[in-house]
Design a protein around this motif. Structure first.
Motif, PDB file in Angstrom:
ATOM      1  N   UNK A 249      55.053  11.339 -32.724  1.00 37.40           N
ATOM      2  CA  UNK A 249      53.899  12.245 -32.698  1.00 37.40           C
ATOM      3  C   UNK A 249      53.898  13.197 -33.900  1.00 37.40           C
ATOM      4  N   UNK A 250      54.906  13.047 -34.771  1.00 39.38           N
ATOM      5  CA  UNK A 250      54.997  13.898 -35.949  1.00 39.38           C
ATOM      6  C   UNK A 250      55.627  15.243 -35.667  1.00 39.38           C
ATOM      7  N   UNK A 251      56.363  15.337 -34.553  1.00 33.94           N
ATOM      8  CA  UNK A 251      56.998  16.595 -34.153  1.00 33.94           C
ATOM      9  C   UNK A 251      58.515  16.463 -34.234  1.00 33.94           C
ATOM     10  N   UNK A 252      59.199  17.543 -33.952  1.00 32.81           N
ATOM     11  CA  UNK A 252      60.663  17.594 -34.045  1.00 32.81           C
ATOM     12  C   UNK A 252      61.287  17.171 -32.720  1.00 32.81           C
ATOM     13  N   UNK A 253      61.945  16.032 -32.716  1.00 31.56           N
ATOM     14  CA  UNK A 253      62.559  15.526 -31.494  1.00 31.56           C
ATOM     15  C   UNK A 253      64.017  15.882 -31.331  1.00 31.56           C
ATOM     16  N   UNK A 254      64.512  16.854 -32.104  1.00 27.08           N
ATOM     17  CA  UNK A 254      65.944  17.163 -32.067  1.00 27.08           C
ATOM     18  C   UNK A 254      66.392  17.769 -30.743  1.00 27.08           C
ATOM     19  N   UNK A 255      65.531  18.544 -30.088  1.00 27.03           N
ATOM     20  CA  UNK A 255      65.918  19.124 -28.800  1.00 27.03           C
ATOM     21  C   UNK A 255      66.136  18.031 -27.762  1.00 27.03           C
ATOM     22  N   UNK A 256      65.220  17.069 -27.683  1.00 24.26           N
ATOM     23  CA  UNK A 256      65.388  15.974 -26.734  1.00 24.26           C
ATOM     24  C   UNK A 256      66.647  15.171 -27.042  1.00 24.26           C
ATOM     25  N   UNK A 257      66.953  14.999 -28.325  1.00 27.25           N
ATOM     26  CA  UNK A 257      68.168  14.287 -28.717  1.00 27.25           C
ATOM     27  C   UNK A 257      69.407  15.058 -28.274  1.00 27.25           C
ATOM     28  N   UNK A 258      69.365  16.376 -28.396  1.00 26.65           N
ATOM     29  CA  UNK A 258      70.498  17.206 -27.971  1.00 26.65           C
ATOM     30  C   UNK A 258      70.666  17.161 -26.454  1.00 26.65           C
ATOM     31  N   UNK A 259      69.558  17.143 -25.729  1.00 26.97           N
ATOM     32  CA  UNK A 259      69.619  17.021 -24.269  1.00 26.97           C
ATOM     33  C   UNK A 259      70.295  15.700 -23.893  1.00 26.97           C
ATOM     34  N   UNK A 260      69.934  14.633 -24.602  1.00 28.00           N
ATOM     35  CA  UNK A 260      70.545  13.328 -24.349  1.00 28.00           C
ATOM     36  C   UNK A 260      72.049  13.385 -24.565  1.00 28.00           C
ATOM     37  N   UNK A 261      72.460  14.010 -25.640  1.00 26.94           N
ATOM     38  CA  UNK A 261      73.892  14.119 -25.948  1.00 26.94           C
ATOM     39  C   UNK A 261      74.628  14.903 -24.867  1.00 26.94           C
ATOM     40  N   UNK A 262      74.013  15.982 -24.381  1.00 27.37           N
ATOM     41  CA  UNK A 262      74.679  16.803 -23.361  1.00 27.37           C
ATOM     42  C   UNK A 262      74.825  16.062 -22.047  1.00 27.37           C
ATOM     43  N   UNK A 263      73.781  15.325 -21.668  1.00 30.13           N
ATOM     44  CA  UNK A 263      73.865  14.525 -20.444  1.00 30.13           C
ATOM     45  C   UNK A 263      74.992  13.506 -20.544  1.00 30.13           C
ATOM     46  N   UNK A 264      75.008  12.783 -21.643  1.00 29.44           N
ATOM     47  CA  UNK A 264      75.998  11.720 -21.786  1.00 29.44           C
ATOM     48  C   UNK A 264      77.418  12.275 -21.878  1.00 29.44           C
ATOM     49  N   UNK A 265      77.609  13.335 -22.644  1.00 29.97           N
ATOM     50  CA  UNK A 265      78.956  13.869 -22.828  1.00 29.97           C
ATOM     51  C   UNK A 265      79.516  14.424 -21.525  1.00 29.97           C
ATOM     52  N   UNK A 266      78.668  15.092 -20.726  1.00 29.95           N
ATOM     53  CA  UNK A 266      79.162  15.632 -19.453  1.00 29.95           C
ATOM     54  C   UNK A 266      79.436  14.506 -18.458  1.00 29.95           C
ATOM     55  N   UNK A 267      78.559  13.512 -18.422  1.00 28.90           N
ATOM     56  CA  UNK A 267      78.751  12.398 -17.490  1.00 28.90           C
ATOM     57  C   UNK A 267      80.053  11.651 -17.784  1.00 28.90           C
ATOM     58  N   UNK A 268      80.415  11.548 -19.066  1.00 25.89           N
ATOM     59  CA  UNK A 268      81.628  10.807 -19.447  1.00 25.89           C
ATOM     60  C   UNK A 268      82.874  11.665 -19.460  1.00 25.89           C
ATOM     61  N   UNK A 269      82.737  12.973 -19.277  1.00 28.73           N
ATOM     62  CA  UNK A 269      83.885  13.875 -19.320  1.00 28.73           C
ATOM     63  C   UNK A 269      84.671  13.791 -18.013  1.00 28.73           C
ATOM     64  N   UNK A 270      85.844  14.385 -18.019  1.00 28.28           N
ATOM     65  CA  UNK A 270      86.679  14.425 -16.806  1.00 28.28           C
ATOM     66  C   UNK A 270      86.363  15.638 -15.947  1.00 28.28           C
ATOM     67  N   UNK A 271      85.427  16.461 -16.362  1.00 28.41           N
ATOM     68  CA  UNK A 271      85.058  17.674 -15.619  1.00 28.41           C
ATOM     69  C   UNK A 271      84.241  17.296 -14.399  1.00 28.41           C
ATOM     70  N   UNK A 272      84.606  17.814 -13.257  1.00 32.90           N
ATOM     71  CA  UNK A 272      83.889  17.535 -12.021  1.00 32.90           C
ATOM     72  C   UNK A 272      82.984  18.706 -11.665  1.00 32.90           C
ATOM     73  N   UNK A 273      81.770  18.432 -11.152  1.00 32.00           N
ATOM     74  CA  UNK A 273      80.884  19.519 -10.732  1.00 32.00           C
ATOM     75  C   UNK A 273      81.423  20.199  -9.490  1.00 32.00           C
ATOM     76  N   UNK A 274      80.915  21.392  -9.230  1.00 30.87           N
ATOM     77  CA  UNK A 274      81.325  22.129  -8.044  1.00 30.87           C
ATOM     78  C   UNK A 274      80.980  21.332  -6.797  1.00 30.87           C
ATOM     79  N   UNK A 275      81.887  21.332  -5.837  1.00 32.98           N
ATOM     80  CA  UNK A 275      81.666  20.578  -4.597  1.00 32.98           C
ATOM     81  C   UNK A 275      80.980  21.415  -3.536  1.00 32.98           C
ATOM     82  N   UNK A 276      81.059  22.771  -3.620  1.00 31.19           N
ATOM     83  CA  UNK A 276      80.488  23.605  -2.559  1.00 31.19           C
ATOM     84  C   UNK A 276      79.042  23.934  -2.849  1.00 31.19           C
TER      85      UNK A 276
END
Length: 276
Positions: A249-276
């Motif tokens: 669309x001729x716009x800056x897609x870097x934010x969406x790319x960063x969101x993608x990176x954050x999702x993937x990096x957290x999903x693949x990390x050994x950090x577990x979300x809070x259970x409570x």
């Protein structure tokens, strides 16, 4: 109404949709997944298909042999590959539906592949999580035959709303929404990790609640963080498609790319979300 439906992709959406549709009178469902050929995971998936009362096909060619409607429910980065593999086996009386979360350009590329054999193409855009509601999840559709096919599938309990005869409107609506939803999920990951490590989580949640009293921020943070952990790799592929759309669309897609990176990096990390 007698109808044969096939699913390419037997993951979360394929399993849920196929099971529910197979339970409808006079509906026969065939499924195929590349993991059927995996010696470790294939037997379990085929056994699940048997339990769901759906036919597990041995190949994409077998999958596309009979059904009137073929639904692609793969990962975003496999949408074009699935269409390319299906294309030689499609016939003019069939309709190929892509419900993957991909950019308008990718949807059009998929359409170009499947139309080579003369079959109709429709895009689906799933507008909410499918868990729990399944085929009743709101879906937008687009394409020259979207109205007729959507009406037929709605008779089976689906909730499909045709929005355009052109390919791209439904997927653009979906991905623009995803910028907000997936962006919030990425924010909740960093909010949770940083505020817990700093020991300020209760104070941050109290401040957020005061600013936005209509939201239960503790639940939002917990649920969204858990979703990213479970689905982050798949959603990262979706957000890369969003980044592609924004750039087209001729716009800056870097934010969406960063969101993608954050999702993937957290999903693949050994950090577990809070259970409570």
């Amino acid at each position: 109404m007698s109808l044969e439906i096939a699913f390419i992709g037997y993951g979360e959406v394929g399993q849920l949709f196929s099971r529910q549709l197979a339970a409808k009178p006079d509906v026969r469902v065939t499924v195929y997944d590349i993991l059927f050929d995996d010696p470790n995971r294939g037997p379990g998936l085929k056994q699940q298909a048997l339990g769901d009362k759906v036919h597990a096909a041995g190949s994409i060619a077998d999958t596309c042999a009979m059904p009137e409607v073929i639904i692609s429910a793969v990962t975003a980065d496999s949408a074009i590959t699935a269409a390319r593999q299906a294309a030689p086996h499609l016939k003019p009386h069939q309709t190929y539906i892509d419900l993957n979360s991909v950019s308008p350009a990718t949807k059009r590329s998929v359409a170009d592949q499947v139309r080579q054999g003369g079959s109709a193409f429709i895009e689906f855009a799933v507008m909410a999580p499918v868990g729990g509601v399944g085929i009743e999840v709101p879906i937008l559709s687009g394409g020259a035959t979207a109205e007729a096919t959507s009406a037929r599938l709605n008779q089976l309990g689906m909730r499909i709303t045709p929005v355009s005869s052109e390919i791209g409107t439904a997927s653009a609506t979906k991905l623009c929404r995803s910028i907000v939803i997936k962006g919030m999920e990425a924010l909740m990951v960093d909010l949770t990790l940083a505020s817990e490590k700093a020991g300020v989580m209760p104070a941050v949640l109290a401040s957020l609640k005061a600013s936005y009293p209509g939201m239960d921020w503790e639940i939002v943070a917990r649920v969204m963080t858990s979703r990213v952990k479970q689905h982050g790799v798949r959603r990262a592929a979706e957000m890369r498609e969003a980044s592609l759309m924004i750039a087209e669309l001729g716009l800056d897609g870097s934010l969406a790319a960063a969101i993608a990176e954050r999702h993937e990096s957290f999903a693949k990390s050994s950090i577990l979300p809070r259970a409570d």
